[in-house]
Design a protein around this motif. Structure first.
Motif, PDB file in Angstrom:
ATOM      1  N   ILE A 134     -15.886  -4.448  -6.498  1.00  0.00           N
ATOM      2  CA  ILE A 134     -16.165  -5.851  -5.924  1.00  0.00           C
ATOM      3  C   ILE A 134     -17.619  -5.899  -5.444  1.00  0.00           C
ATOM      4  CG2 ILE A 134     -15.945  -7.529  -3.957  1.00  0.00           C
ATOM      5  CD1 ILE A 134     -13.013  -6.444  -3.565  1.00  0.00           C
ATOM      6  N   SER A 190     -19.486  -6.365  -8.976  1.00  0.00           N
ATOM      7  CA  SER A 190     -19.385  -7.632  -9.190  1.00  0.00           C
ATOM      8  C   SER A 190     -20.274  -8.444  -9.053  1.00  0.00           C
ATOM      9  CB  SER A 190     -18.093  -8.416  -8.882  1.00  0.00           C
ATOM     10  OG  SER A 190     -18.284  -8.785  -7.612  1.00  0.00           O
ATOM     11  N   THR A 214     -13.268 -10.766  -9.603  1.00  0.00           N
ATOM     12  CA  THR A 214     -13.716  -9.224  -9.865  1.00  0.00           C
ATOM     13  C   THR A 214     -12.431  -8.748 -11.221  1.00  0.00           C
ATOM     14  OG1 THR A 214     -14.700  -8.728  -7.854  1.00  0.00           O
ATOM     15  CG2 THR A 214     -13.955  -6.729  -9.308  1.00  0.00           C
TER      16      THR A 214
END
Length: 561
Positions: free
Chosen positions: A454, A457, A555
């Protein structure tokens, strides 16, 4: 165990197993003798610790009936061989006493009794033992010579397994310290009458693979490689037109396969190898299906070659940092992250797709397939925690379509009905993610991996191994934190919304005010987001994890636009 399949198990000592003219044969292509010093020492310790009127349990021995008094050894050969060699070593000591004229007549009688009871009668013409225990093609001759000569057989170019037979004989020869024929005989009686096995016999018309499935289901672990090898090699040699030289080469191929995978991974590999190109079969029916499919020498040869080819691929897919990847045509560097994630979370179901896809697609298309599978795995397996049973069936259908070249591009796979049926949509995924938690003490590495995805991302290139896991509300909270959350505090410490990444985990039980100051100074995006909240309580945790679920959905997403 069902009566139609197996005779009732019975407990027998080693001496009872070898009584009444019974003979045992290790199948021609069964595993070679492989016990080494660690196992020899363990057995010797067991022998030394056996007290008066106490049995030592040696586990199951599984036999297949092949005649009135003849049995094939499905499982237990390593123990039978080793105990037989202990008796042989004692017989060697008796022969030494005879040669030194120490009670020669009494010791000759003892030697003859042991030979007949445990080794087998000698042929009156050749004076060679006609063994009660006959070993496989690689060990048979050497073991027979050991039994006939009662000493190690030293020959040029002796292979590893027969060297082990020499070494185990020498090991127990040195361990035996009895000085008289009487004490040697007492030692043999102790060993052979107190080492007890649970004997399971199958009738001669029973499929050994069915025996395997039934026994394993009941906790009796048999060796998958042994059983499969025996079937393949027996089928290969069924016409008696395969030379020993060729069989030796095939044996080497088999050893390479086992060496690459290890026994623990072998069963999974064989199952995914079968399911990537055949209609899906459950684990309990796998070996029956293989036996029905691989039933001629030509098919057995093709199957063995295919196992060898795909064992290398399976091994590489299981080890993303293997040097093998660098030797492949095309750039597979971006595959490492996805494969590492699947390995970290123990997700093996996609192997049936990935193995066949690797051989059918170039690097760029393969990596696209791998990414789709990885994203689906995060959604389906990890966050939504769905059952893999239906997933395996749909993966099987995809793999077969790749095998038949119905799916010719990565996009064909992501757009297939099977894939879309498994893919959890954003709403389903976010609903599960919003309250998702994972035991942080035992799964810290996995959590760091997910949170790093994450973080990345947002345009970063972090390695999850370079991060530390921080609990916003501490894992062992003090009274101030207890007051903030109340009785439900134990339910929130492992929620993903209560966990962030930092360079170092030094904050421990600090207050949220102090933690916010540290979070604002860090480069980690998720920690900075947490620092935007004034307080850290259940309401703000829920709000943050709702936001985090939105980022997770972005993500790990397969784009269908």
């Amino acid at each position: 165990m069902s009566d139609f399949m197996l005779m009732a198990p019975s407990n027998q000592t080693f001496a009872e197993l070898f009584s009444n003219g019974v003979k045992y044969k290790v199948p021609r292509f069964q595993r070679d003798y492989s016990w080494e010093q660690e196992q020899w020492e363990d057995l010797w310790t067991d022998i030394e610790n056996v007290e008066e009127e106490v049995h030592h349990y040696m586990g199951y021995i599984v036999l297949q009936k092949r005649g009135k008094d003849t049995f094939e050894v499905i499982d237990g050969q390593q123990r039978l061989i080793t105990l037989s060699i202990i008796v042989l070593a004692v017989m060697k000591h008796l022969q030494d006493l005879i040669d030194s004229d120490n009670e020669p007549e009494e010791n000759k009688q003892r030697l003859a009794v042991f030979h007949e009871r445990f080794i087998g009668a000698k042929n009156p013409v050749t004076l060679r033992a006609e063994n009660k225990l006959t070993l496989n093609r690689n060990n048979h001759r050497h073991f027979r010579e050991l039994c006939s000569n009662m000493k190690t057989i030293n020959e040029l170019h002796l292979n590893k397994t027969n060297n082990l037979l020499n070494q185990v004989f020498d090991f127990y020869d040195k361990k035996i310290s009895c000085k008289t024929g009487r004490t040697l005989a007492e030692f043999v009686e102790k060993v052979t009458s107190r080492m007890i096995f649970t004997k399971i016999i199958t009738q001669d018309n029973i499929n050994a693979y069915k025996v395997f499935e039934t026994l394993n289901a009941r906790g009796v672990q048999l060796s998958t490689p042994d059983l499969l090898k025996n079937h393949i090699f027996s089928t290969l040699a069924s016409n008696d037109d395969v030379s020993d030289e060729h069989l030796n080469l095939l044996d080497e191929d088999w050893s390479i396969i086992i060496g690459q995978l290890g026994e623990s991974n072998f069963t999974d590999f064989v199952r995914y190898h079968y399911n990537m190109q055949n209609a899906f079969v459950q684990k309990k029916l796998l070996f029956k299906s293989i036996k029905q499919t691989v039933n001629t020498p030509k098919l057995a040869s093709e199957y063995l070659n295919s196992l060898k080819k795909y064992a290398t691929i399976y091994s590489a897919l299981s080890n993303p940092f293997d040097e093998w990847w660098k030797k492949q045509e095309g750039d597979y560097s971006s595959a490492k992250h996805y494969l590492e994630g699947l390995k970290l979370f123990g997700i093996k179901q996609p192997m049936q797709i990935l193995m066949i896809a690797f051989t059918h697609f170039e690097a760029k298309e393969f990596i696209s397939i791998l990414k789709y599978i990885y994203v689906l795995s995060i959604r389906y397996n990890i966050i939504c925690r769905n059952s893999p049973n239906e997933q395996e069936k749909k993966y099987n259908q995809i793999a077969i379509k790749i095998s038949k070249k119905t799916h010719k591009r990565a996009s064909h796979i992501k757009n297939s009905t099977e894939f879309k049926n498994l893919y959890q949509n954003d709403d389903e995924f976010k609903n599960k993610f919003e309250y998702y938690k994972m035991p942080s003490r035992s799964s810290a590495k996995k959590i760091r991996f997910l949170l790093t995805d994450i973080e990345n991302s947002f345009g970063r290139e972090l390695n999850y191994l370079d991060t530390s896991l921080e609990h916003v509300c501490p894992y062992n909270p003090d009274q101030n934190w207890q007051d903030e959350f109340g009785e439900g505090i134990n339910d929130i410490v492992d929620r993903l919304g209560n966990l962030v990444l930092l360079e170092k985990d030094e904050l421990k039980r600090a207050s949220f005010i102090d933690k916010k100051k540290a979070y604002l100074k860090t480069s980690f995006r998720l920690a900075k987001k947490v620092a935007e909240y004034e307080t850290w309580d259940l309401a703000t945790l829920n709000a943050y994890q709702f936001w985090l679920a939105e980022q997770a959905a972005k993500t790990w997403r397969v784009n269908y636009e």
